[in-house]
Scaffold this active site. Structure first.
Site, short mmCIF file in Angstrom:
data_model
loop_
_atom_site.label_atom_id
_atom_site.label_comp_id
_atom_site.label_asym_id
_atom_site.label_seq_id
_atom_site.Cartn_x
_atom_site.Cartn_y
_atom_site.Cartn_z
N ARG A 164 0.83 -1.22 0.00
CA ARG A 164 0.00 0.00 0.00
C ARG A 164 0.86 1.26 0.00
O ARG A 164 0.57 2.24 0.69
CB ARG A 164 -0.90 0.03 1.24
CG ARG A 164 -1.96 -1.02 1.28
CD ARG A 164 -2.97 -0.87 0.15
NE ARG A 164 -4.08 -1.77 0.35
CZ ARG A 164 -4.06 -3.06 0.02
NH1 ARG A 164 -3.01 -3.59 -0.57
NH2 ARG A 164 -5.11 -3.82 0.26
N SER A 236 -10.30 -0.50 3.66
CA SER A 236 -9.51 -0.68 4.87
C SER A 236 -9.02 0.68 5.36
O SER A 236 -8.37 1.40 4.61
CB SER A 236 -8.29 -1.55 4.60
OG SER A 236 -8.67 -2.79 4.09
N GLU A 332 -4.26 3.76 6.49
CA GLU A 332 -4.11 3.58 5.04
C GLU A 332 -4.70 4.78 4.31
O GLU A 332 -4.27 5.18 3.23
CB GLU A 332 -4.82 2.29 4.60
CG GLU A 332 -4.39 1.88 3.21
CD GLU A 332 -5.35 0.96 2.53
OE1 GLU A 332 -5.97 1.41 1.53
OE2 GLU A 332 -5.52 -0.18 2.98
N1 EPU Z 1 -10.21 -10.74 10.52
C1 EPU Z 1 -10.73 -10.58 11.79
N2 EPU Z 1 -11.87 -9.81 11.93
C2 EPU Z 1 -12.48 -9.24 10.87
C3 EPU Z 1 -11.96 -9.43 9.57
C4 EPU Z 1 -10.81 -10.18 9.42
O1 EPU Z 1 -10.21 -11.08 12.77
O2 EPU Z 1 -13.47 -8.54 11.10
C5 EPU Z 1 -8.95 -11.51 10.38
C6 EPU Z 1 -9.19 -12.96 10.04
O3 EPU Z 1 -8.19 -13.71 10.68
C7 EPU Z 1 -8.95 -13.01 8.52
C8 EPU Z 1 -7.87 -11.98 8.37
O4 EPU Z 1 -8.19 -10.96 9.31
O5 EPU Z 1 -8.53 -14.26 8.10
C9 EPU Z 1 -7.77 -11.39 6.97
O6 EPU Z 1 -9.02 -10.83 6.60
P1 EPU Z 1 -9.35 -10.43 5.09
O7 EPU Z 1 -9.08 -11.59 4.20
O8 EPU Z 1 -10.69 -9.82 5.06
O9 EPU Z 1 -8.23 -9.36 4.72
P2 EPU Z 1 -7.68 -8.08 5.49
O10 EPU Z 1 -6.26 -8.33 5.88
O11 EPU Z 1 -8.59 -7.61 6.56
C10 EPU Z 1 -6.68 -7.08 3.28
C11 EPU Z 1 -6.68 -5.78 2.54
C12 EPU Z 1 -8.00 -5.59 1.80
C13 EPU Z 1 -8.18 -6.73 0.83
C14 EPU Z 1 -8.12 -8.06 1.60
C15 EPU Z 1 -8.12 -9.25 0.68
C16 EPU Z 1 -5.23 -4.30 3.79
C17 EPU Z 1 -5.12 -3.08 4.64
N3 EPU Z 1 -6.46 -4.68 3.45
O12 EPU Z 1 -7.69 -7.01 4.29
O13 EPU Z 1 -7.90 -4.39 1.04
O14 EPU Z 1 -9.39 -6.64 0.12
O15 EPU Z 1 -6.89 -8.14 2.36
O16 EPU Z 1 -6.90 -9.35 0.02
O17 EPU Z 1 -4.20 -4.86 3.40
C18 EPU Z 1 -8.33 -2.05 1.11
O18 EPU Z 1 -7.11 -1.88 1.03
O19 EPU Z 1 -9.12 -1.07 1.16
C19 EPU Z 1 -8.86 -3.41 1.15
C20 EPU Z 1 -10.16 -3.65 1.30
#
Ligand code: EPU
Length: 336
Positions: A164, A236, A332
């Protein structure tokens, strides 16, 4: 050239958080020449450059000139039997570009379906989702120097992409306006990326085309992430923190269930959403500012929250995460 310069305009329709602040001056530009003319006419103005307004939290009225990039155009500039290089105007909507690729059976961006924002903003934060980052398909971009009015071409190495992150958020912050970007895409047969667990779990068929990948990504995103046209948000709000192995081992002793992913240089990435959920903020709401109930990383505006209220909530969350886990969350989203 007739430019429609407006005064005292609400920016509410132009930011996905739906925050109602005013800009003293506002102009939309439909070509790079218009952009150059505006910059020439307003050399000393304080500028806010807007694409889709999807990575921005506005906390106060803006006293300067907001320029909204509204350029359009997608064209193949180079191709052979296996690949195509596509040049896209900065003002194109990112998801519309992904749909264009799917219609033309060009692969590489299908995992990035439904990401809000414009093509010109995409390289600034190296957008990423479901196992893919923009840098993997990025060839170059053209950007206008605000100071000199000259166009400069940035190739991939010049952009210094990171998680990012890019040079446009660091050394060159506020100095260039991206006017177009070029991407290297594949022709069928494509190599799809299903490495992200949630995505592979969703995909049942063995042979996969880019259209089914995009469909699965759209389904996952629609389940978890609020639609910006219904509930104001900026995706995010925080980045996922990256910590040292030593810090991680200490943390894991206290929280054996903590999710984690290996990152570059032996470091460990922790989902910020998990940290926020653990401190009890998932689904939290005060007035119209809240944390989304399906994804703790997303702050939302239920209607009439001010930018200051959202900012206050973000700082509160950052403070509590720091207290509980000794991890400092990074925003972010750009705060203005
Ligand atoms: N999780 C929780 N609680 C929640 C949601 C997630 O504990 O409410 C934990 C779970 O362990 C889950 C892990 O977080 O397995 C990862 O969750 P998720 O796959 O939803 O991904 P994220 O790390 O929360 C990142 C990006 C997103 C992108 C997704 C999928 C960042 C800051 N965000 O989110 O990007 O869509 O991965 O690749 O890296 C954005 O940048 O605006 C965005 C939406």
């Amino acid at each position: 050239m007739v430019l429609n310069l407006q005064k005292d305009i609400s920016l509410r329709p132009y930011n996905t958080f739906g925050i109602d602040v005013k800009s003293k001056f506002f102009v939309g530009v439909q070509s790079t020449d218009e952009l150059k003319a505006v910059l020439k006419q307003h050399q000393r103005a304080q500028l806010l450059i807007l694409g889709g307004g999807s990575n921005l939290l506005l906390t106060q009225d803006f006293e300067g000139l907001t320029i909204r990039i509204e350029t359009r155009g997608i064209e193949i500039v180079l191709e052979d039997d296996r690949s195509a290089r596509v040049k896209v105007a900065a003002g194109e909507n990112w998801h519309d570009f992904v749909l264009w690729c799917l219609e033309n059976d060009l692969g590489g961006v299908e995992n990035l379906a439904l990401i809000p924002g414009s093509v010109g903003a995409a390289p600034i934060q190296n957008i990423g989702a479901y196992g893919i980052e923009l840098r993997e398909v990025f060839e170059s971009c053209e950007a206008l120097s605000i100071k000199t009015g000259q166009i400069k071409i940035f190739n991939k190495a010049d952009c210094q992409f990171g998680y990012r992150n890019s040079i446009f958020k660091n050394a060159l912050k506020g100095q260039y306006i991206i006017t177009s970007a070029q991407f290297n895409l594949t022709k069928a047969p494509h190599q799809v990326n299903t490495s992200y667990r949630v995505l592979s779990e969703k995909l049942v068929a063995k042979s996969l085309d880019i259209q089914s990948i995009a469909k699965a990504v759209i389904e996952i995103r629609s389940d978890k992430l609020p639609n910006t046209s219904q509930i104001g948000n900026s995706g995010s709000f925080f980045k996922n923190p990256v910590i040292s192995l030593k810090e991680f081992i200490e943390l894991q002793q206290q929280y054996p269930e903590i999710p984690h992913y290996p990152d570059q240089g032996g470091k460990i990435k922790i989902p910020a959403a998990w940290l926020i959920e653990s401190i009890g903020y998932k689904g939290y709401r005060k007035n119209d500012a809240g944390v989304h109930q399906n994804q703790a990383l997303v702050l939302v505006n239920y209607g009439n929250a001010s930018g200051a209220e959202i900012n206050k909530l973000a700082l509160q969350i950052r403070g509590k995460v720091l207290e509980s886990f000794a991890i400092e969350l990074e925003f972010e989203v750009n705060i203005l």
